[in-house]
Every structure is written in structure tokens, then in C-alpha cells.
Design an enzyme around this catalytic site. Structure first.
Site, short mmCIF file in Angstrom:
data_model
loop_
_atom_site.label_atom_id
_atom_site.label_comp_id
_atom_site.label_asym_id
_atom_site.label_seq_id
_atom_site.Cartn_x
_atom_site.Cartn_y
_atom_site.Cartn_z
N SER A 272 -0.86 11.06 3.01
CA SER A 272 -0.54 10.88 1.60
C SER A 272 0.73 10.07 1.41
O SER A 272 0.81 9.22 0.51
CB SER A 272 -0.40 12.25 0.93
OG SER A 272 -1.59 12.99 1.03
N ASN A 273 1.75 10.31 2.24
CA ASN A 273 3.01 9.58 2.10
C ASN A 273 2.91 8.12 2.53
O ASN A 273 3.81 7.34 2.27
CB ASN A 273 4.11 10.29 2.90
CG ASN A 273 4.58 11.55 2.21
OD1 ASN A 273 5.30 11.50 1.22
ND2 ASN A 273 4.15 12.69 2.71
N LYS B 132 -4.08 20.53 9.12
CA LYS B 132 -2.84 20.42 8.36
C LYS B 132 -3.11 21.01 6.99
O LYS B 132 -3.98 20.53 6.26
CB LYS B 132 -2.39 18.96 8.23
CG LYS B 132 -1.16 18.80 7.32
CD LYS B 132 -0.90 17.37 6.92
CE LYS B 132 0.24 17.31 5.90
NZ LYS B 132 0.44 15.95 5.35
N SER C 90 -1.49 21.71 3.42
CA SER C 90 -0.37 21.34 2.55
C SER C 90 -0.36 22.14 1.25
O SER C 90 0.41 21.83 0.35
CB SER C 90 -0.43 19.84 2.22
OG SER C 90 -0.28 19.06 3.38
N GLY D 155 2.03 21.82 6.09
CA GLY D 155 2.08 20.49 5.50
C GLY D 155 3.36 20.17 4.78
O GLY D 155 3.43 19.18 4.04
#
EC number: 4.1.3.16
Length: 327
Positions: free
Chosen positions: A77-78, A196, A198, A222
Site C-alpha cells: 500500500s505504501n 500480513k 493490517s 501490519g
């Protein structure tokens, strides 16, 4: 249905991934990669004209490589992966593989909306150097993304992936939490090595750890905001946006948790909660990139439609770090 080109790519990707000798799963061998540890989810740097700045990407990686991370996550996402073309996503993975230390793991986000596209992207990412694929839940038709649909999706991807698969649940972005029953079923697949999570619900993380304890399955938190709690409940590491700027501190928290120094871990965790919230749910990627600029990395602009922070938001971001002793 997958065509001959995809099947050919699968075979080629499998051959290449095995030749890199990183201990990943291979059909019939039952080997799996150990994903325990801390990973910064690498941002994608852009120029003022919104082109990917591969030079700045490599500069950031050289600096991040000085910390004892287990590896790096790219195209999560980042990494603003929804805003990149397929060729850009692959080029980023390739450049990161070339720039990062050879003894670190590279987890690449290969998720797409369709199963076929996800398989193709996963195979391609294996070919350019990914050690494992981190696959986000398809979500555009989330009303129909039942446990059965998601189990079918991930099973097909894992069956055809030449590298291990890590499940990725990020409900803040997808509006969809990968159901626990689906995770438990998928944990039994020989090529699905972990997850993961989040979502921030540590009771859910504990339940997943508990229900998959008989499988060779690992859970990564996450976010750095609930890292200590996740370790206490059996998680083995974290993919933490905050590690892009406070890498030493996040790795220190890992060490304190893993050595049972819970009182010191608690003190450090408290000081990471506000900064972590600032670069995740409060100000998101624009906030993370701004603080990276302040810490000597290249953050730079995001791709539209994401906007830079306002002066008031910048001041609030700075306060979250200064009030906890980081600026």
C-alpha cells in the site's frame, strides 16, 4: 482460463526462483521461507513530473539497508501500487532486488483484481527477483468476496506461483477483512507461508495464530502501532511504515519483545504509537513521505489524486514526532 504463455511463464519463474537458493518452497520438497522479522514497506519515489525516480529509490534503499531488517516489502500500500503501470511495478521490484543487500528477503505485492492477472503478476515478479509474493485481497466486488471466493482465488494463485505466497489483509484500504476461517483453510496450502494483517485487531491476530498453530504458517503485524501486542500473541514480525524513518527503533522493539524485555518494550511502544498513527491512518502516504524528507530520505510527492499535506497538517505531523522525542 490461463493460456500457454502464462503456463510457460510459471515454469520459467519456478526454475529461476529455485536457482536463487533462498530456501523457498518447491513442489514436492516442502521447503518454506522464514519470514520472521521487520520489513519497511518501501515507498515509490516520484519526480516533480510524476515519473518514478529509480535513482532516489536506490538511495533510500542504501540507507535503509544499514538497519537489521529481515527484508523489504515493495509494491504494498505504501508503494502506491494502484497508481503504477504493470511495467513500473515490475521495474520497481527489479531495481529493489539489485540495490538491496543480498541476504535480505524481498516480498513483492503482486495482487490484482482478477485471479488470472494476479497469477501473471506473481510469476513476473518472481522472474525479476521477488522471494515471496504478498497478495492483497481483491475487493472491487467485495460484496461477492465470500470466504469461498477468496479461498478459491488464493488457492489458484498459490498453486501456480513459483514463489511462496503471503496473504495480505488491509481492510482500511479494501473495505474487506480476509475472514479467519478462510485464513485457517489457506494456511494448510504448502505454498502459503503466512499473512500480513493490517487490520489492527490484536484479538483477531491472536486467534489466527492459535488456529494455525499446527501449520507452518507465520503472522506479521501490519503496523508498528500494535507490534508489541502482536508479538505477545504469537506474531513473528511486522511490516511497518514507521520503519522507513524509525528503523532502528522498530528493530529495537522487535529485539525487546523477542528477548522477553516487556517493560522496556512497553515504554518504547508507547512512544511509537502517535508517530505511527500519523504516517498511517491520520496522514497516510503523504505524511510518510513528508517525514521521510525530514529524516534525510527522499519522500517527494505522491501521484495524483493523492495530495501533499497542508501547512496545518505538516505542523500536526511534526508535533506527533517531537512530542515523543523523535524530532
Amino acid at each position: 482460463m490461463l493460456g500457454p504463455q502464462v503456463w510457460s511463464s510459471v515454469r520459467q519463474g519456478l526454475s529461476r526462483s529455485l536457482s536463487r537458493n533462498v530456501g523457498v518452497w518447491a513442489s514436492g520438497e516442502g521447503k518454506k521461507v522464514d519470514i520472521a522479522g521487520i520489513y519497511p514497506p518501501v515507498t515509490t519515489p516520484f519526480t516533480a513530473t510524476a515519473e518514478v525516480d529509480y535513482g532516489k529509490l536506490e538511495e533510500n534503499l542504501h540507507k535503509l539497508g544499514t538497519f537489521p531488517f529481515r527484508g523489504f516489502v515493495v509494491q504494498g500500500s505504501n508503494g502506491e501500487f494502484p497508481f503504477l503501470t504493470s511495467s513500473e511495478r515490475l521495474e520497481v521490484v527489479s531495481r529493489v532486488r539489485q540495490a538491496m543487500p543480498k541476504n535480505r528477503l524481498l516480498l513483492a505485492g503482486s495482487g490484482c483484481e482478477s485471479t488470472q492477472a494476479t497469477v501473471e503478476m506473481t510469476v513476473s515478479m518472481a522472474q525479476v527477483g521477488a522471494d515471496a509474493a504478498m497478495v492483497v485481497t481483491p475487493c472491487y466486488y467485495r460484496g461477492r468476496m465470500s470466504s469461498a471466493a477468496l479461498i478459491h482465488h488464493y488457492t489458484k494463485v498459490a498453486d501456480l506461483s513459483p514463489i511462496p505466497v503471503v496473504l495480505y489483509s488491509v481492510p482500511a484500504n479494501t473495505g474487506l477483512d480476509l475472514p479467519v476461517d478462510a485464513v485457517v483453510t489457506l494456511s494448510q496450502h504448502p505454498n502459503i507461508v503466512g499473512m500480513k494483517d493490517s487490520g489492527g485487531d490484536v484479538t483477531r491476530i491472536g486467534l489466527i495464530v492459535h488456529k494455525t498453530r499446527k501449520q507452518d504458517f507465520q503472522v506479521l503485524a501490519g503496523s508498528a502501532g500494535f507490534l508489541m501486542a502482536s508479538y505477545a500473541l504469537g506474531a513473528v514480525g511486522g511490516v511497518c511504515a514507521l520503519a522507513n524513518v524509525l528503523g532502528a527503533q522498530v528493530c529495537q522493539l522487535e529485539r525487546l519483545c523477542c528477548t522477553g524485555q516487556w517493560e522496556d518494550a512497553q515504554k518504547l511502544q508507547h512512544r511509537l504509537i502517535e508517530p505511527n498513527a500519523a504516517v498511517t491512518r491520520r496522514f497516510g502516504i503523504p505524511g510518510l513521505k513528508k517525514i521521510m524528507d525530514w529524516f534525510g530520505y527522499y519522500g517527494g510527492p505522491c501521484r495524483a489524486p493523492l495530495q501533499e499535506l497542508s501547512p496545518a497538517e505538516e505542523e500536526a505531523l511534526r508535533m506527533d514526532f517531537t512530542s515523543n522525542g523523535w524530532l
